[in-house]
Design an enzyme around this catalytic site. Structure first.
Site, PDB file in Angstrom:
ATOM      1  N   SER A  87     -14.627  72.247  20.933  1.00 17.44           N
ATOM      2  CA  SER A  87     -15.393  72.588  19.734  1.00 17.44           C
ATOM      3  C   SER A  87     -16.871  72.748  20.064  1.00 17.44           C
ATOM      4  CB  SER A  87     -15.212  71.510  18.666  1.00 17.44           C
ATOM      5  OG  SER A  87     -13.870  71.413  18.267  1.00 17.44           O
ATOM      6  N   GLU A  88     -17.406  71.811  20.825  1.00 19.86           N
ATOM      7  CA  GLU A  88     -18.787  71.928  21.298  1.00 19.86           C
ATOM      8  C   GLU A  88     -18.943  71.318  22.685  1.00 19.86           C
ATOM      9  OE1 GLU A  88     -19.514  72.412  16.920  1.00 19.86           O
ATOM     10  OE2 GLU A  88     -18.517  70.816  18.031  1.00 19.86           O
TER      11      GLU A  88
END
Length: 267
Positions: free
Chosen positions: A42-43
């Site tokens: 996601s990050e």
């Protein structure tokens, strides 16, 4: 060197995976985006410098830079080790404390809450009828470093059956500058089950979303739905097979929202 951590869990097979690069001073934007895309989490958090004793931290999803990311903040702080750290993010300064057990607590920037427009389009993209909404938790857009619409339903089954229109939701989120959608079921006075679609980042769904957790805490306080000194448990990721546990704490007189969780290295 790229490290991999699972945040908001004590099990490497749970939580939300995050990439962590503690020395990204030589990387330009294109390189950071490429690394984030290759990892596919996601990050990924990049520490690009240490201005005035703080850590300059930037966050990239596989598709774009994100102003603030809670789970990657927790992962990066745990990677730095126990003690007090200050992260200088695109959203503002975020203090983070890590204890000896590997639990990090961040204090978000001051949250804000505003009306949620385009609710009809949002529900259409989710495939949710308006009759499933929880009238005790009215839809709003909340901010604590990034913007998150908050939409609550009365049925845990509705939350479990999430199957949204990816192009439609991504288009709406891009137009409105929404980072994730905080979908909520209130399971108890201080316990919430949440899910977070994240198509603008190139990820179908976040297994744990610390920024949205902070935004939800600000929303609940602003609307008077919890006490000013509430401690809340958010359960996320169960429907994805990556259980995550996020603690949200409100401190009277403190503008920001405290978000706590463990992080562990991944193999």
């Amino acid at each position: 060197m790229i490290s991999r951590y699972a945040a908001f869990t004590e099990d490497p097979a749970g939580g939300n995976p995050a990439g962590v690069v503690l020395d990204a001073s030589e990387f330009d934007d294109a390189a950071m985006l490429r690394i984030a895309a290759e990892l596919g989490y996601s990050e990924t958090a990049f520490v690009t410098g240490r201005p005035e004793g703080a850590y300059r931290v930037r966050y990239f999803s596989p598709l774009t830079e994100i102003p603030f990311c809670g789970h990657a903040t927790v992962a990066t702080a745990v990677a730095l080790g126990p003690g007090d750290h200050l992260f200088r993010t695109n959203a503002g300064d975020v203090p983070v404390t890590v204890d000896d057990a590997g639990v990090a607590t961040l204090i978000s920037v001051a949250p804000s809450v505003r009306p949620l427009d385009h609710l009809t389009e949002l529900l259409a993209a989710l495939g949710w009828p308006a009759g499933d909404l929880d009238p005790a938790l009215p839809p709003r857009v909340a901010y604590a470093g990034a913007h998150h619409p908050i939409v609550a339903v009365t049925s845990r089954k509705r939350l479990a059956g999430l199957d949204y229109d990816v192009p439609a939701l991504k288009s709406l989120m891009t137009e409105r500058d929404w980072t994730t959608i905080q979908l909520v079921f209130r399971a108890g006075e201080d316990t919430f089950d949440v899910r977070n679609p994240f198509p603008v980042g190139g990820v179908y769904e976040d297994p744990a979303t610390g920024a949205a957790a902070a935004a939800l805490g600000g929303y609940l306080r602003e609307l008077g739905l919890v006490p000013d000194d509430a401690t809340l448990l958010l359960r996320q990721g169960d429907d994805l097979g990556r259980p995550s546990r996020i603690t949200v704490r409100l401190v009277p007189g403190e503008p920001g929202v405290r978000v706590s969780g463990a992080a562990v290295p991944m193999p």
